[in-house]
Enzyme design. Sequence first.
Site, PDB file in Angstrom:
ATOM      1  N   TYR A  22       8.147  45.977  38.589  1.00 45.86           N
ATOM      2  CA  TYR A  22       8.612  44.658  38.129  1.00 45.86           C
ATOM      3  C   TYR A  22       9.342  44.793  36.792  1.00 45.86           C
ATOM      4  O   TYR A  22      10.368  44.165  36.575  1.00 45.86           O
ATOM      5  CB  TYR A  22       7.423  43.686  37.977  1.00 45.86           C
ATOM      6  CG  TYR A  22       7.890  42.273  37.706  1.00 45.86           C
ATOM      7  CD1 TYR A  22       8.165  41.404  38.750  1.00 45.86           C
ATOM      8  CD2 TYR A  22       8.096  41.831  36.399  1.00 45.86           C
ATOM      9  CE1 TYR A  22       8.640  40.123  38.501  1.00 45.86           C
ATOM     10  CE2 TYR A  22       8.569  40.555  36.151  1.00 45.86           C
ATOM     11  CZ  TYR A  22       8.846  39.696  37.207  1.00 45.86           C
ATOM     12  OH  TYR A  22       9.311  38.437  36.958  1.00 45.86           O
ATOM     13  N   PHE A  68      38.669  30.018  38.811  1.00 49.23           N
ATOM     14  CA  PHE A  68      38.013  30.411  40.044  1.00 49.23           C
ATOM     15  C   PHE A  68      36.913  29.376  40.302  1.00 49.23           C
ATOM     16  O   PHE A  68      36.316  28.859  39.366  1.00 49.23           O
ATOM     17  CB  PHE A  68      37.433  31.835  39.995  1.00 49.23           C
ATOM     18  CG  PHE A  68      36.867  32.212  41.340  1.00 49.23           C
ATOM     19  CD1 PHE A  68      37.714  32.473  42.400  1.00 49.23           C
ATOM     20  CD2 PHE A  68      35.499  32.215  41.565  1.00 49.23           C
ATOM     21  CE1 PHE A  68      37.208  32.735  43.662  1.00 49.23           C
ATOM     22  CE2 PHE A  68      34.984  32.482  42.829  1.00 49.23           C
ATOM     23  CZ  PHE A  68      35.841  32.747  43.885  1.00 49.23           C
ATOM     24  N   THR A  69      36.643  29.113  41.581  1.00 49.57           N
ATOM     25  CA  THR A  69      35.762  27.995  41.965  1.00 49.57           C
ATOM     26  C   THR A  69      34.423  27.989  41.220  1.00 49.57           C
ATOM     27  O   THR A  69      34.083  27.021  40.544  1.00 49.57           O
ATOM     28  CB  THR A  69      35.509  28.032  43.479  1.00 49.57           C
ATOM     29  OG1 THR A  69      35.085  29.350  43.842  1.00 49.57           O
ATOM     30  CG2 THR A  69      36.770  27.697  44.265  1.00 49.57           C
ATOM     31  N   ASP A 122      36.276  37.961  33.140  1.00 48.48           N
ATOM     32  CA  ASP A 122      35.770  38.018  34.519  1.00 48.48           C
ATOM     33  C   ASP A 122      36.298  39.329  35.107  1.00 48.48           C
ATOM     34  O   ASP A 122      37.449  39.419  35.528  1.00 48.48           O
ATOM     35  CB  ASP A 122      36.256  36.809  35.325  1.00 48.48           C
ATOM     36  CG  ASP A 122      35.766  36.842  36.773  1.00 48.48           C
ATOM     37  OD1 ASP A 122      35.300  37.918  37.226  1.00 48.48           O
ATOM     38  OD2 ASP A 122      35.845  35.817  37.456  1.00 48.48           O
ATOM     39  N   LYS A 176      32.504  43.122  44.644  1.00 45.56           N
ATOM     40  CA  LYS A 176      33.907  43.441  44.920  1.00 45.56           C
ATOM     41  C   LYS A 176      34.191  44.884  44.498  1.00 45.56           C
ATOM     42  O   LYS A 176      33.800  45.827  45.172  1.00 45.56           O
ATOM     43  CB  LYS A 176      34.830  42.445  44.202  1.00 45.56           C
ATOM     44  CG  LYS A 176      34.891  41.066  44.864  1.00 45.56           C
ATOM     45  CD  LYS A 176      33.747  40.188  44.500  1.00 45.56           C
ATOM     46  CE  LYS A 176      33.945  38.759  44.949  1.00 45.56           C
ATOM     47  NZ  LYS A 176      32.785  37.927  44.637  1.00 45.56           N
ATOM     48  N   ARG A 224      43.187  28.791  52.216  1.00 46.06           N
ATOM     49  CA  ARG A 224      43.200  28.520  50.779  1.00 46.06           C
ATOM     50  C   ARG A 224      44.337  27.554  50.532  1.00 46.06           C
ATOM     51  O   ARG A 224      45.429  27.942  50.139  1.00 46.06           O
ATOM     52  CB  ARG A 224      43.391  29.810  49.965  1.00 46.06           C
ATOM     53  CG  ARG A 224      42.113  30.637  49.828  1.00 46.06           C
ATOM     54  CD  ARG A 224      41.292  30.191  48.638  1.00 46.06           C
ATOM     55  NE  ARG A 224      40.030  29.584  48.995  1.00 46.06           N
ATOM     56  CZ  ARG A 224      38.845  29.912  48.475  1.00 46.06           C
ATOM     57  NH1 ARG A 224      38.743  30.892  47.633  1.00 46.06           N
ATOM     58  NH2 ARG A 224      37.771  29.247  48.788  1.00 46.06           N
ATOM     59  N   PHE A 263      35.569  22.971  52.378  1.00 46.35           N
ATOM     60  CA  PHE A 263      36.168  24.024  53.219  1.00 46.35           C
ATOM     61  C   PHE A 263      35.122  24.853  53.953  1.00 46.35           C
ATOM     62  O   PHE A 263      35.383  25.381  55.023  1.00 46.35           O
ATOM     63  CB  PHE A 263      37.081  24.933  52.386  1.00 46.35           C
ATOM     64  CG  PHE A 263      36.418  25.594  51.209  1.00 46.35           C
ATOM     65  CD1 PHE A 263      36.304  24.941  49.998  1.00 46.35           C
ATOM     66  CD2 PHE A 263      35.906  26.876  51.313  1.00 46.35           C
ATOM     67  CE1 PHE A 263      35.691  25.541  48.910  1.00 46.35           C
ATOM     68  CE2 PHE A 263      35.295  27.495  50.233  1.00 46.35           C
ATOM     69  CZ  PHE A 263      35.181  26.823  49.032  1.00 46.35           C
TER      70      PHE A 263
HETATM   71  N1  F0G Z   1      34.957  35.573  39.974  1.00 43.96           N
HETATM   72  C1  F0G Z   1      35.866  35.915  40.912  1.00 43.96           C
HETATM   73  C2  F0G Z   1      37.263  36.261  40.487  1.00 43.96           C
HETATM   74  C3  F0G Z   1      35.510  35.930  42.278  1.00 43.96           C
HETATM   75  O1  F0G Z   1      36.427  36.274  43.189  1.00 43.96           O
HETATM   76  C4  F0G Z   1      34.188  35.593  42.655  1.00 43.96           C
HETATM   77  C5  F0G Z   1      33.788  35.563  44.062  1.00 43.96           C
HETATM   78  C6  F0G Z   1      33.275  35.245  41.631  1.00 43.96           C
HETATM   79  C7  F0G Z   1      33.699  35.251  40.307  1.00 43.96           C
HETATM   80  C8  F0G Z   1      31.859  34.833  41.936  1.00 43.96           C
HETATM   81  O2  F0G Z   1      31.096  35.934  42.223  1.00 43.96           O
HETATM   82  O3  F0G Z   1      30.376  35.510  44.590  1.00 43.96           O
HETATM   83  O4  F0G Z   1      29.241  37.242  43.158  1.00 43.96           O
HETATM   84  O5  F0G Z   1      28.884  34.846  42.703  1.00 43.96           O
HETATM   85  N2  F0G Z   1      34.645  35.581  45.028  1.00 43.96           N
HETATM   86  C9  F0G Z   1      34.368  35.651  46.460  1.00 43.96           C
HETATM   87  C10 F0G Z   1      35.651  35.544  47.253  1.00 43.96           C
HETATM   88  C11 F0G Z   1      33.317  34.729  46.934  1.00 43.96           C
HETATM   89  O6  F0G Z   1      35.582  35.494  48.500  1.00 43.96           O
HETATM   90  O7  F0G Z   1      36.743  35.554  46.681  1.00 43.96           O
HETATM   91  P1  F0G Z   1      29.822  35.875  43.228  1.00 43.96           P
END
Ligand code: F0G
Length: 459
Positions: free
Chosen positions: A74, A126-127, A217, A260, A384, A451
């Site tokens: 842990y 980014f979302t 990022d 990634k 997208r 989406f």
């Molecule tokens: N920043 C970027 C540029 C991303 O592309 C993603 C995730 C995240 C942050 C968030 O990271 O998913 O580990 O919480 N992108 C994926 C995509 C989901 O399909 O482009 P995470």
Amino acid sequence: MSRKRSWAEPYKIKMVEPVFMTTQVEREKFIQEAGYNTFLLRSRDVYIDLLTDSGTSAMSDRQWAGIMMGDEAYAGSENFYHLESTIQDYYGYKFVVPTHQGRGAEHLISQILIKEGDYIPGNMYFTTTRLHQELAGGTFVDVIIDEAHDPDSEYPFKGNVDLNKLETLIKEKGADKIPYVSIATTVNMAGGQPISMKNLREVRALTDKYGIRIVHDMTRVAENAYMIKLLEDGFSELPVADIIKEICSLTDAATMSSKKDALVSIGGFLAINDEEIFAEARNLVVVYEGLHTYGGMAGRDMEALAIGITESVQDDHIRARVGQVHYLGEKLKASGIPIVNPIGTHGIFIDAKKFLPHLTQDMFPAQALAAEIYIDSGVRTMERGIVSAGRNKETGEHNYPNLELVRLTIPRRVYTQAHMDVIAESVEYVYENRNSISGLKMIFEPKYLRFFQARFEKL
Ligand code: F0G
């Protein structure tokens, strides 16, 4: 005459994962049952999966061996210390807080640095990143160069910050209202576009002048570094690993989605140079993620990640990774398919407005095209465009984004050149028959991030 050597993969295949082949008649039924939404398909009904490059990479034999070396204590797992020193060695940040994935790190840094009423400028949103900034009381402001919003602009560094936009914002709102500038390497929503070292150095100089931090990022930093090596003066002889280190050295903290670049299925981290911020993050992580020596990851996953990082910064690896994406992009361009230019590093983005000019944007051209490609070949892509962009909060009308795209995202080390050929053949066939493609009508719309779960019917 110079010797030609193509981008071929610096590995050989030791294990395979069989996929199921389906017929076109079956796929017509599957996509109809999925409401013409590729997110609602079952993965067993997909032949080549280009939904995302997130968590879909193939791990190496070294990484799988590392999985067996998991120390699942842990507290104080050996694998954490290996991961921490790897991040320090390759990225140069001083302190590390592990998280379950990228958005976990985004949550921590946003909660610590952002106050109600703050502004966070960034090179496109980014979302998840933007949502965590907003949940912490901040407002995201897009300061990317205009070229990034134009699919036809051939500008090589469409991830660059417009320094005038940034300085105007700082002067207008005041430096004390801007906790940090958010810089992504590469920019996902713009089509996987890199930022140049020159521009990043200029952003550093400008933020230094006003005493503002840069939060990086670094989800696809190796891909960005490789594009700098290819395209920017003075970098062609440097190893990608050195370029990555310089990028990181120009920033103060970083959030990472290890799913990634770093070649693992799950994991992430927050890396920080400031000891006080680190102390806060190390405390906050136990509330939301897990103890500060695992942060939501198993010991074995931290080990696979440490090894994945060392593999991800190798020139041969990254050259083949980006080479494969560019191979597919060049093939599509050669047959006249309209795609976002220049070709990005993690996928190909098809311009659905140009592909289906007979459909208006409220007939969901990118959504319809993704469904059609799946029906033709079992290749799964993602929308997208207008569906992803959601509705205007005040008027309730659809947002009509300039970019109406289908993303063909390439997982790392998973598919072969023959797969790329099949993908291209399918897109070409659909393009030849594009006039027979009809639009869609939305018949179910969820309240949040529509989406993922929206359902459609053919018009
Ligand atoms: N920043 C970027 C540029 C991303 O592309 C993603 C995730 C995240 C942050 C968030 O990271 O998913 O580990 O919480 N992108 C994926 C995509 C989901 O399909 O482009 P995470």
